[in-house]
Every structure is written in C-alpha cells, then in structure tokens.
Design a protein around this motif. Structure first.
Motif, PDB file in Angstrom:
ATOM      1  N   MET A  84       0.476  -0.700   0.021  1.00 25.88           N
ATOM      2  CA  MET A  84      -0.194  -0.055  -0.466  1.00 25.88           C
ATOM      3  C   MET A  84       1.024   0.783  -0.132  1.00 25.88           C
ATOM      4  O   MET A  84       0.438   2.507  -0.568  1.00 25.88           O
ATOM      5  N   ARG A  85       2.118   1.313   0.056  1.00 23.36           N
ATOM      6  CA  ARG A  85       2.975   2.269   0.190  1.00 23.36           C
ATOM      7  C   ARG A  85       2.825   3.251  -1.381  1.00 23.36           C
ATOM      8  O   ARG A  85       2.598   4.680  -1.605  1.00 23.36           O
ATOM      9  N   PRO A  86       3.008   2.740  -2.347  1.00 18.27           N
ATOM     10  CA  PRO A  86       2.622   3.944  -3.527  1.00 18.27           C
ATOM     11  C   PRO A  86       0.939   4.656  -3.604  1.00 18.27           C
ATOM     12  O   PRO A  86       1.023   5.526  -3.706  1.00 18.27           O
ATOM     13  N   VAL A  87      -0.235   3.849  -2.826  1.00 15.53           N
ATOM     14  CA  VAL A  87      -1.211   4.350  -2.710  1.00 15.53           C
ATOM     15  C   VAL A  87      -0.868   5.273  -1.147  1.00 15.53           C
ATOM     16  O   VAL A  87      -1.942   6.459  -1.904  1.00 15.53           O
ATOM     17  N   TYR A  88      -0.097   5.623  -0.444  1.00 13.60           N
ATOM     18  CA  TYR A  88      -0.360   6.545   0.917  1.00 13.60           C
ATOM     19  C   TYR A  88       0.585   7.648   0.311  1.00 13.60           C
ATOM     20  O   TYR A  88      -0.225   8.453  -0.283  1.00 13.60           O
ATOM     21  N   ASP A  89       1.195   6.867  -0.797  1.00  8.87           N
ATOM     22  CA  ASP A  89       2.189   8.152  -1.727  1.00  8.87           C
ATOM     23  C   ASP A  89       1.448   9.234  -2.766  1.00  8.87           C
ATOM     24  O   ASP A  89       1.314  10.706  -2.371  1.00  8.87           O
ATOM     25  N   ARG A  90       0.187   8.909  -3.270  1.00  7.26           N
ATOM     26  CA  ARG A  90      -0.242   9.087  -3.907  1.00  7.26           C
ATOM     27  C   ARG A  90      -1.675   9.559  -3.338  1.00  7.26           C
ATOM     28  O   ARG A  90      -2.166  11.757  -4.623  1.00  7.26           O
ATOM     29  N   PHE A  91      -2.545   9.174  -2.295  1.00  4.26           N
ATOM     30  CA  PHE A  91      -3.241  10.168  -1.650  1.00  4.26           C
ATOM     31  C   PHE A  91      -3.354  10.893  -0.225  1.00  4.26           C
ATOM     32  O   PHE A  91      -3.610  11.520   0.070  1.00  4.26           O
ATOM     33  N   ALA A  92      -2.288  10.622  -0.077  1.00  3.35           N
ATOM     34  CA  ALA A  92      -2.295  11.217   1.150  1.00  3.35           C
ATOM     35  C   ALA A  92      -0.822  12.173   0.739  1.00  3.35           C
ATOM     36  O   ALA A  92       0.085  12.603   1.157  1.00  3.35           O
ATOM     37  N   THR A  93      -1.203  12.802   0.012  1.00  5.06           N
ATOM     38  CA  THR A  93       0.190  14.606  -0.752  1.00  5.06           C
ATOM     39  C   THR A  93       0.560  15.758   0.072  1.00  5.06           C
ATOM     40  O   THR A  93       1.281  16.042   0.250  1.00  5.06           O
ATOM     41  N   THR A  94      -0.643  15.972   0.666  1.00  5.93           N
ATOM     42  CA  THR A  94      -0.436  17.306   2.049  1.00  5.93           C
ATOM     43  C   THR A  94       0.559  17.383   2.919  1.00  5.93           C
ATOM     44  O   THR A  94      -0.007  16.538   3.545  1.00  5.93           O
ATOM     45  N   PRO A  95       0.968  18.609   2.659  1.00  4.69           N
ATOM     46  CA  PRO A  95       1.126  18.213   4.489  1.00  4.69           C
ATOM     47  C   PRO A  95       0.648  18.215   5.792  1.00  4.69           C
ATOM     48  O   PRO A  95       0.416  17.549   7.027  1.00  4.69           O
ATOM     49  N   ALA A  96      -0.613  18.579   5.019  1.00  7.73           N
ATOM     50  CA  ALA A  96      -1.604  18.029   5.907  1.00  7.73           C
ATOM     51  C   ALA A  96      -2.513  16.950   5.868  1.00  7.73           C
ATOM     52  O   ALA A  96      -2.979  16.654   7.080  1.00  7.73           O
ATOM     53  N   LEU A  97      -2.614  16.827   5.147  1.00  8.85           N
ATOM     54  CA  LEU A  97      -3.044  15.180   5.502  1.00  8.85           C
ATOM     55  C   LEU A  97      -2.215  14.229   5.592  1.00  8.85           C
ATOM     56  O   LEU A  97      -2.895  13.133   6.496  1.00  8.85           O
ATOM     57  N   LYS A  98      -1.120  14.422   5.305  1.00  3.98           N
ATOM     58  CA  LYS A  98       0.022  13.549   6.058  1.00  3.98           C
ATOM     59  C   LYS A  98       0.124  13.786   7.049  1.00  3.98           C
ATOM     60  O   LYS A  98       0.255  12.345   7.929  1.00  3.98           O
ATOM     61  N   ASP A  99      -0.294  14.677   8.066  1.00  4.26           N
ATOM     62  CA  ASP A  99      -0.380  15.132   9.560  1.00  4.26           C
ATOM     63  C   ASP A  99      -1.629  13.969   9.721  1.00  4.26           C
ATOM     64  O   ASP A  99      -1.601  13.388  11.567  1.00  4.26           O
ATOM     65  N   LEU A 100      -2.692  14.578   9.804  1.00  2.00           N
ATOM     66  CA  LEU A 100      -3.913  13.493   9.482  1.00  2.00           C
ATOM     67  C   LEU A 100      -3.314  11.877  10.142  1.00  2.00           C
ATOM     68  O   LEU A 100      -3.892  11.569  10.805  1.00  2.00           O
ATOM     69  N   VAL A 101      -2.619  10.881   8.918  1.00  2.00           N
ATOM     70  CA  VAL A 101      -2.640  10.013   8.961  1.00  2.00           C
ATOM     71  C   VAL A 101      -1.549   9.820   9.873  1.00  2.00           C
ATOM     72  O   VAL A 101      -1.423   8.546  11.021  1.00  2.00           O
ATOM     73  N   ARG A 102      -0.552  10.133  10.148  1.00  2.00           N
ATOM     74  CA  ARG A 102       0.556  10.454  11.588  1.00  2.00           C
ATOM     75  C   ARG A 102      -0.482  10.591  13.013  1.00  2.00           C
ATOM     76  O   ARG A 102      -0.304   9.196  13.551  1.00  2.00           O
ATOM     77  N   ARG A 103      -0.972  11.555  12.352  1.00  2.00           N
ATOM     78  CA  ARG A 103      -1.865  11.109  13.837  1.00  2.00           C
ATOM     79  C   ARG A 103      -2.814  10.501  14.517  1.00  2.00           C
ATOM     80  O   ARG A 103      -2.772   9.534  15.366  1.00  2.00           O
ATOM     81  N   ILE A 104      -3.303   9.476  13.340  1.00  2.00           N
ATOM     82  CA  ILE A 104      -4.378   8.362  13.058  1.00  2.00           C
ATOM     83  C   ILE A 104      -3.364   7.189  13.704  1.00  2.00           C
ATOM     84  O   ILE A 104      -4.027   6.948  14.877  1.00  2.00           O
ATOM     85  N   GLN A 105      -1.998   7.027  13.712  1.00  2.00           N
ATOM     86  CA  GLN A 105      -1.503   5.609  13.300  1.00  2.00           C
ATOM     87  C   GLN A 105      -0.910   6.035  15.359  1.00  2.00           C
ATOM     88  O   GLN A 105      -0.185   5.081  15.329  1.00  2.00           O
ATOM     89  N   ALA A 106      -0.690   7.458  15.352  1.00  2.00           N
ATOM     90  CA  ALA A 106      -0.406   7.251  17.108  1.00  2.00           C
ATOM     91  C   ALA A 106      -1.361   7.262  18.346  1.00  2.00           C
ATOM     92  O   ALA A 106      -0.839   7.602  19.435  1.00  2.00           O
ATOM     93  N   THR A 107      -2.898   7.543  17.407  1.00  2.00           N
ATOM     94  CA  THR A 107      -3.376   7.097  18.077  1.00  2.00           C
ATOM     95  C   THR A 107      -3.760   6.120  19.205  1.00  2.00           C
ATOM     96  O   THR A 107      -3.863   4.777  18.642  1.00  2.00           O
ATOM     97  N   ARG A 108      -3.663   5.905  20.370  1.00  2.00           N
ATOM     98  CA  ARG A 108      -3.871   4.416  21.149  1.00  2.00           C
ATOM     99  C   ARG A 108      -5.216   4.550  22.174  1.00  2.00           C
ATOM    100  O   ARG A 108      -5.188   5.413  22.803  1.00  2.00           O
TER     101      ARG A 108
END
Length: 311
Positions: free
Chosen positions: A287-311
């Motif tokens: 799925m790495r190419p999918v993330y690279d293609r669709f989470a393209t902006t700093p804001a979207l990348k930050d959303l991904v990071r924050r979701i993955q960090a949620t515990r």
C-alpha cells in the motif's frame, strides 16, 4: 385552532436516504434518531427515511443532498474522497488496526477536524457510523497472499482510491454500483469483490463467491451528513436537537452493528462458509504507493500520523 396552528407552524419533515435495507443497522440507527427527534421536539421535527436505494445509489443521494433537494444522507466516506480531501485519509487501507481504534479516532479531535472540512463543500457532518472491516471475497479460488489477486477482476466502490488499492495488489479494479454486484458475480463479469461480512451475507454475494479472506484492509466509517443549504436555514435550537439526536444514535448503531456481525458470521457458517484469516503484512506493504499518491499534502500526512499515533 390557535394551538394547532402554533404547533404546526415550525413543523419540519427531514428526509434522509440510505442505500441499505430497512433491517440494516444504519437504517435502524436512523429510525432511532427519528424517534429521539420526534420526542424531544414534541413532534415538530420528524425523519422520513428512504432506504433500500429508492432515491438512488450513494453518489446520487450525495448530489441531492448538496443541492438541498434532500435534507440528509447516510453514505460511506469513499464516494466523498474526490470532493473532500480529508475523507481520503480515513479511507486509506490498513490505517485503522481495529474497530476500537477507529472509534477512538472519529470520536476525538481528528474526527471533529475531518467533520469540519465537510462544511466548505456544502455538507454538515452529523455522525460517524460503523462500516465494519472490508475484506476480499472471490468466486473461484481463495485469496491468501497478494499474488493470488493478480489479474482478477475485483469490484470496487466508485472511487480512485479504491481502484488504486486493488491495482496495487495486482488485480483489475472494476467500479460498479453496489446494487449491480450480485449479478456481476453470478454471471462472471467480475471474479470477486470486497466488503464487510454483513453486506457479503445480506446481499447474497456469498452464494456466488464462497471464498472470504479476512484481509480487513479498510475500516472507513460511514457518515450521516446534512445539506448545509438546509442547515443554514434552521434555527439554532433545531440544529442543536438534530446534532444531539444524531450523536445519540451512534451508540445504538454500534450495538446493532456488533450484533449484525455475529448474526452474519453464524449464517455464513450455517451455509458452509467460514472466513479465513490471512497474513496482512504483505498486503499492507503493497500500500505504500497508495499512501504516496493520496496523502499528498503536509496536512493530510499529519492526519495520517496522528491517526496512527492514536492509542
């Protein structure tokens, strides 16, 4: 007569669409919301629910809601991806590791932030509902690793993200409306599809595609949203009633969903179909190419990071 006039002066029937049948948890949650609205407004605010795709597929009800021709609609996030970039993040494959993880995210600051993004596009987000975990199912052979999907025609939702996900696994994405999938499976137009367990059972897809692999690749929530055109015309008191009734329908929806998954699993077992666990790691790695293609902006990348960090 004066009392009747006063009681009916502010009466409003709110129409809401859902593609699922009446017994489905999302529709039952809407019915629960309607009862709460009716009680709390003394009958002044009511919901009229159009289920079973009577107003069209989700893409169509989204357009009707945007135009204000329909007050509300319940849809999956995926058809909104092209319009609301923030919804792409919650639709990414293997983003959530469990239903509990997804609930914590959408019930918290990240969910609120994604919800606020709806307003710039003509909608007001009212609630996040469960959509279960989507997994692959096929007609002719089981799926145990990504290579097993190579060349297969797999039905996907009408979304570039869904198409990219399936293509990254080597399959041939075939966008089709949900209502067309059963016939496409029976006739061999497609080799398989992907959906949650209740939908796989309830739509009868298991009768033509008996191999269900628990890839659980997407846990994107459903959303209940309202036309901002309609919302902006409502008094603040009515908005508050609608928001609270929608929020109070969420625990009921989750309860019904958990029950529905158990019922579907048992019904499938009775039919001789047992979902098979797979090693998710190689699917996730693809799925790495999918993330690279669709989470393209700093804001979207930050959303991904924050979701993955949620515990």
């Amino acid at each position: 007569m004066g009392f009747l006039s006063a009681a009916s002066a502010g009466a409003r029937e709110l129409r809401v669409a859902d593609t699922h049948p009446q017994a489905y948890p999302t529709v039952q949650a809407l019915e629960h919301m309607g009862r709460l609205l009716d009680e709390r407004s003394n009958g002044r605010l009511t919901l009229k629910i159009f289920h079973s795709r009577v107003l069209g597929e989700e893409v169509e009800t989204i357009q009707q809601t945007l135009a204000g021709a329909l007050e509300m609609t319940r849809v999956n996030l995926t058809p909104l991806n092209a319009t609301i970039p923030e919804t792409v993040v919650a639709s990414l494959p293997f983003l959530f590791n469990s239903a509990a993880h997804m609930h914590k995210v959408v019930d918290g600051p990240v969910g609120a932030e994604i919800g606020r993004a709806f307003e710039a596009h003509g909608f007001v987000l009212l609630a996040y509902y469960d959509s279960g975990a989507r997994s692959f199912y096929t007609r002719d052979k089981p799926i145990q690793r990504p290579a097993d999907l190579k060349g297969l025609r797999i039905r996907v939702q009408q979304s570039p993200l869904a198409e990219a996900m399936v293509a990254a696994l080597g399959a041939r994405p075939t966008p089709l409306a949900y209502g067309q999938v059963a016939v496409a499976l029976r006739t061999g137009l497609i080799d398989g599809a992907e959906n949650n367990l209740p939908s796989y059972h309830d739509a009868g897809h298991y009768q033509a595609a008996g191999h269900y692999a628990l890839t659980e690749h997407v846990m994107a929530p459903e959303v209940l949203m309202m036309s901002k055109r309609v919302w902006d015309q409502l008094p603040a008191a009515d908005r508050a009633l609608i928001r609270q009734a929608a929020a109070d329908s969420v625990p009921e929806m989750r309860r019904l969903w958990a029950e529905r998954e158990k019922v579907a699993a048992q019904a499938l077992a009775d039919a001789g179909i047992v979902p098979v666990a797979v090693d998710k790691a190689p699917f996730q790695a693809a799925m790495r190419p999918v993330y690279d293609r669709f989470a393209t902006t700093p804001a979207l990348k930050d959303l991904v990071r924050r979701i993955q960090a949620t515990r």
